[in-house]
Design a protein around this motif. Structure first.
Motif, short mmCIF file in Angstrom:
data_model
loop_
_atom_site.label_atom_id
_atom_site.label_comp_id
_atom_site.label_asym_id
_atom_site.label_seq_id
_atom_site.Cartn_x
_atom_site.Cartn_y
_atom_site.Cartn_z
N PHE A 50 4.61 -2.96 6.84
CA PHE A 50 3.51 -2.01 6.98
C PHE A 50 3.24 -1.30 5.66
CE2 PHE A 50 1.65 2.09 7.99
CZ PHE A 50 0.61 1.71 8.83
N VAL A 51 4.30 -0.86 4.99
CA VAL A 51 4.15 -0.18 3.70
C VAL A 51 3.53 -1.12 2.67
CG1 VAL A 51 5.44 0.85 1.77
CG2 VAL A 51 5.94 1.55 4.12
N LEU A 52 3.98 -2.36 2.63
CA LEU A 52 3.43 -3.33 1.69
C LEU A 52 1.93 -3.50 1.91
CD1 LEU A 52 3.93 -5.58 -0.48
CD2 LEU A 52 4.30 -7.13 1.45
N LEU A 53 1.52 -3.69 3.15
CA LEU A 53 0.10 -3.86 3.45
C LEU A 53 -0.69 -2.58 3.19
CD1 LEU A 53 0.56 -5.97 6.66
CD2 LEU A 53 -0.67 -6.70 4.63
N ALA A 54 -0.12 -1.43 3.57
CA ALA A 54 -0.83 -0.16 3.38
C ALA A 54 -0.95 0.20 1.90
CB ALA A 54 -0.13 0.96 4.14
N LEU A 55 0.06 -0.14 1.11
CA LEU A 55 -0.05 0.10 -0.33
C LEU A 55 -1.14 -0.77 -0.94
CD1 LEU A 55 3.66 0.36 -1.53
CD2 LEU A 55 1.95 2.17 -1.51
N THR A 56 -1.32 -1.94 -0.41
CA THR A 56 -2.34 -2.85 -0.94
C THR A 56 -3.74 -2.39 -0.54
OG1 THR A 56 -0.78 -4.67 -0.77
CG2 THR A 56 -3.10 -5.25 -1.04
#
Length: 131
Positions: free
Chosen positions: A11-17
């Motif tokens: 989730f963090v990876l996608l949200a950071l992107t």
């Protein structure tokens, strides 16, 4: 590391992107990437490494068909919540967050699936053997 941890990192990876706020990599590159090209490239490579880890593990454990199936289940759950009146889909920011959530569930399940299969069947998956 449990499923929730794997899902949270996805989730963090996608949200950071990308997310509907101005605080994400894509928006930052649009606004400041030209003046900070080296930082933009470095951050892009770090994000790419995260995606490679998650996508490779997901494709190896559940495959493309499994990814589509998990995404379909999440989509059906969102549909049910909408039909029951629990969820309204007229807010575009919420819809983007739901998309990030759905994709992160797919990646979290993909990264965790070998552990789930081993717990259910008692059999381990062995793709690479080190001598």
């Amino acid at each position: 590391m449990g499923f929730l941890t794997r899902w949270a990192f996805a989730f963090v990876l996608l949200a950071l992107t990308f997310n509907p706020t101005p605080y994400n990599y894509i928006q930052w590159v649009r606004d400041y990437g030209g003046t900070n090209l080296s930082v933009a490239v470095l951050l892009g490579l770090v994000l790419a490494i995260g995606y490679i880890i998650y996508l490779r593990a997901t494709l190896r454990s559940i495959g493309a068909g499994g990814m589509v199936l998990v995404l379909a289940v999440v989509g059906a759950l969102i549909w049910v919540l909408h039909d029951l009146g629990v969820l309204r889909l007229n807010n575009s920011s919420l819809n983007v967050w739901l998309g990030v959530l759905a994709l992160s569930v797919v990646l979290g399940i993909g990264l965790s699936w070998s552990h789930v299969r081993r717990a259910l069947s008692g059999q381990s998956d062995v793709d690479d053997v080190d001598d």
